[in-house]
Write a protein that holds these residues in place. Structure first.
Motif, mmCIF file in Angstrom:
data_model
loop_
_atom_site.group_PDB
_atom_site.id
_atom_site.type_symbol
_atom_site.label_atom_id
_atom_site.label_comp_id
_atom_site.label_asym_id
_atom_site.label_seq_id
_atom_site.Cartn_x
_atom_site.Cartn_y
_atom_site.Cartn_z
ATOM 1 N N MET A 1 0.841 -1.181 0.000
ATOM 2 C CA MET A 1 0.000 0.000 0.000
ATOM 3 C C MET A 1 0.888 1.246 0.000
ATOM 4 S SD MET A 1 -2.794 1.012 2.827
ATOM 5 C CE MET A 1 -3.880 2.345 2.549
ATOM 6 N N ASN A 2 0.628 2.132 -0.910
ATOM 7 C CA ASN A 2 1.396 3.372 -1.001
ATOM 8 C C ASN A 2 0.431 4.530 -0.763
ATOM 9 O OD1 ASN A 2 2.979 5.550 -1.632
ATOM 10 N ND2 ASN A 2 3.947 4.557 -3.371
ATOM 11 N N ALA A 3 0.228 4.879 0.491
ATOM 12 C CA ALA A 3 -0.779 5.876 0.863
ATOM 13 C C ALA A 3 -0.603 7.207 0.156
ATOM 14 C CB ALA A 3 -0.794 6.067 2.376
ATOM 15 N N PRO A 4 0.620 7.780 0.053
ATOM 16 C CA PRO A 4 0.732 9.074 -0.636
ATOM 17 C C PRO A 4 0.229 9.025 -2.068
ATOM 18 C CG PRO A 4 2.704 8.656 0.640
ATOM 19 C CD PRO A 4 1.881 7.385 0.669
ATOM 20 N N ASN A 5 0.545 7.949 -2.810
ATOM 21 C CA ASN A 5 0.074 7.855 -4.187
ATOM 22 C C ASN A 5 -1.419 7.613 -4.266
ATOM 23 O OD1 ASN A 5 2.442 8.453 -5.490
ATOM 24 N ND2 ASN A 5 3.119 6.330 -5.573
ATOM 25 N N GLU A 6 -1.969 6.886 -3.296
ATOM 26 C CA GLU A 6 -3.410 6.685 -3.275
ATOM 27 C C GLU A 6 -4.136 7.998 -3.017
ATOM 28 O OE1 GLU A 6 -4.422 3.520 -0.608
ATOM 29 O OE2 GLU A 6 -3.085 2.126 -1.627
ATOM 30 N N VAL A 7 -3.593 8.831 -2.133
ATOM 31 C CA VAL A 7 -4.186 10.144 -1.874
ATOM 32 C C VAL A 7 -4.096 11.002 -3.130
ATOM 33 C CG1 VAL A 7 -3.925 12.288 -0.567
ATOM 34 C CG2 VAL A 7 -3.790 10.091 0.611
ATOM 35 N N LYS A 8 -2.943 10.998 -3.796
ATOM 36 C CA LYS A 8 -2.789 11.772 -5.031
ATOM 37 C C LYS A 8 -3.794 11.323 -6.075
ATOM 38 C CE LYS A 8 2.151 12.102 -4.470
ATOM 39 N NZ LYS A 8 3.402 11.614 -5.005
ATOM 40 N N SER A 9 -3.946 10.008 -6.239
ATOM 41 C CA SER A 9 -4.885 9.493 -7.225
ATOM 42 C C SER A 9 -6.310 9.928 -6.905
ATOM 43 C CB SER A 9 -4.798 7.970 -7.294
ATOM 44 O OG SER A 9 -3.531 7.592 -7.763
ATOM 45 N N TYR A 10 -6.669 9.886 -5.632
ATOM 46 C CA TYR A 10 -7.999 10.322 -5.213
ATOM 47 C C TYR A 10 -8.190 11.813 -5.523
ATOM 48 C CZ TYR A 10 -11.807 11.767 -2.176
ATOM 49 O OH TYR A 10 -12.965 12.326 -1.684
ATOM 50 N N MET A 11 -7.186 12.621 -5.188
ATOM 51 C CA MET A 11 -7.286 14.058 -5.428
ATOM 52 C C MET A 11 -7.398 14.355 -6.926
ATOM 53 S SD MET A 11 -4.582 15.443 -2.577
ATOM 54 C CE MET A 11 -4.719 17.158 -3.063
ATOM 55 N N LEU A 12 -6.651 13.639 -7.746
ATOM 56 C CA LEU A 12 -6.743 13.832 -9.189
ATOM 57 C C LEU A 12 -8.121 13.465 -9.719
ATOM 58 C CD1 LEU A 12 -3.270 12.604 -10.396
ATOM 59 C CD2 LEU A 12 -4.149 14.925 -10.425
ATOM 60 N N GLU A 13 -8.658 12.368 -9.232
ATOM 61 C CA GLU A 13 -9.988 11.959 -9.675
ATOM 62 C C GLU A 13 -11.034 13.004 -9.279
ATOM 63 O OE1 GLU A 13 -12.880 10.179 -11.659
ATOM 64 O OE2 GLU A 13 -10.746 9.721 -11.784
ATOM 65 N N MET A 14 -10.926 13.535 -8.082
ATOM 66 C CA MET A 14 -11.860 14.585 -7.649
ATOM 67 C C MET A 14 -11.690 15.823 -8.540
ATOM 68 S SD MET A 14 -13.651 13.183 -5.382
ATOM 69 C CE MET A 14 -14.581 14.599 -4.864
ATOM 70 N N GLY A 15 -10.481 16.165 -8.876
ATOM 71 C CA GLY A 15 -10.229 17.294 -9.760
ATOM 72 C C GLY A 15 -10.815 17.077 -11.145
ATOM 73 N N ARG A 16 -10.670 15.878 -11.652
ATOM 74 C CA ARG A 16 -11.235 15.558 -12.974
ATOM 75 C C ARG A 16 -12.753 15.741 -12.969
ATOM 76 N NH1 ARG A 16 -7.561 10.920 -12.647
ATOM 77 N NH2 ARG A 16 -5.806 11.386 -13.989
ATOM 78 N N ARG A 17 -13.388 15.215 -11.940
ATOM 79 C CA ARG A 17 -14.848 15.325 -11.863
ATOM 80 C C ARG A 17 -15.291 16.775 -11.729
ATOM 81 N NH1 ARG A 17 -16.362 10.677 -7.530
ATOM 82 N NH2 ARG A 17 -15.321 8.981 -8.594
ATOM 83 N N ALA A 18 -14.638 17.521 -10.858
ATOM 84 C CA ALA A 18 -15.016 18.918 -10.639
ATOM 85 C C ALA A 18 -14.805 19.733 -11.902
ATOM 86 C CB ALA A 18 -14.214 19.511 -9.484
ATOM 87 N N ARG A 19 -13.689 19.512 -12.581
ATOM 88 C CA ARG A 19 -13.393 20.287 -13.791
ATOM 89 C C ARG A 19 -14.366 19.939 -14.902
ATOM 90 N NH1 ARG A 19 -12.555 24.862 -14.005
ATOM 91 N NH2 ARG A 19 -12.366 25.461 -16.147
ATOM 92 N N ALA A 20 -14.685 18.665 -15.030
ATOM 93 C CA ALA A 20 -15.625 18.250 -16.062
ATOM 94 C C ALA A 20 -16.998 18.868 -15.820
ATOM 95 C CB ALA A 20 -15.727 16.730 -16.100
ATOM 96 N N ALA A 21 -17.364 19.012 -14.554
ATOM 97 C CA ALA A 21 -18.667 19.581 -14.215
ATOM 98 C C ALA A 21 -18.696 21.092 -14.405
ATOM 99 C CB ALA A 21 -19.027 19.246 -12.775
ATOM 100 N N ALA A 22 -17.564 21.740 -14.309
ATOM 101 C CA ALA A 22 -17.498 23.201 -14.396
ATOM 102 C C ALA A 22 -17.177 23.633 -15.818
ATOM 103 C CB ALA A 22 -16.444 23.740 -13.438
#
Length: 72
Positions: A1-22
């Protein structure tokens, strides 16, 4: 488990969704090392970092790397 990369991946996915919606603006998100960005110098007109640079192990090196990417 690589927690820092998992957090980064989660943050990127949230950014993708927010940007697509805006306004439907196209944006590309990448996980990378802020101290050694995977782009040639002067690739971008402007480089912004809201939170990423403050968590880098060497903040001065990170700032210098961000400035190298900026053609300004």
């Amino acid at each position: 488990m690589n927690a820092p990369n998992e957090v980064k991946s989660y943050m990127l996915e949230m950014g993708r969704r927010a940007r697509a919606a805006a306004e439907g603006a196209a944006a590309e998100f990448k996980v990378g090392d802020a101290q050694a960005l995977a782009f040639p110098d002067e690739t971008f007109d402007t480089v912004l970092s809201a939170f990423g640079a403050m968590f880098a192990p060497d903040q001065e090196k990170t700032a210098a790397e961000l400035l190298d990417e900026d053609d300004g």
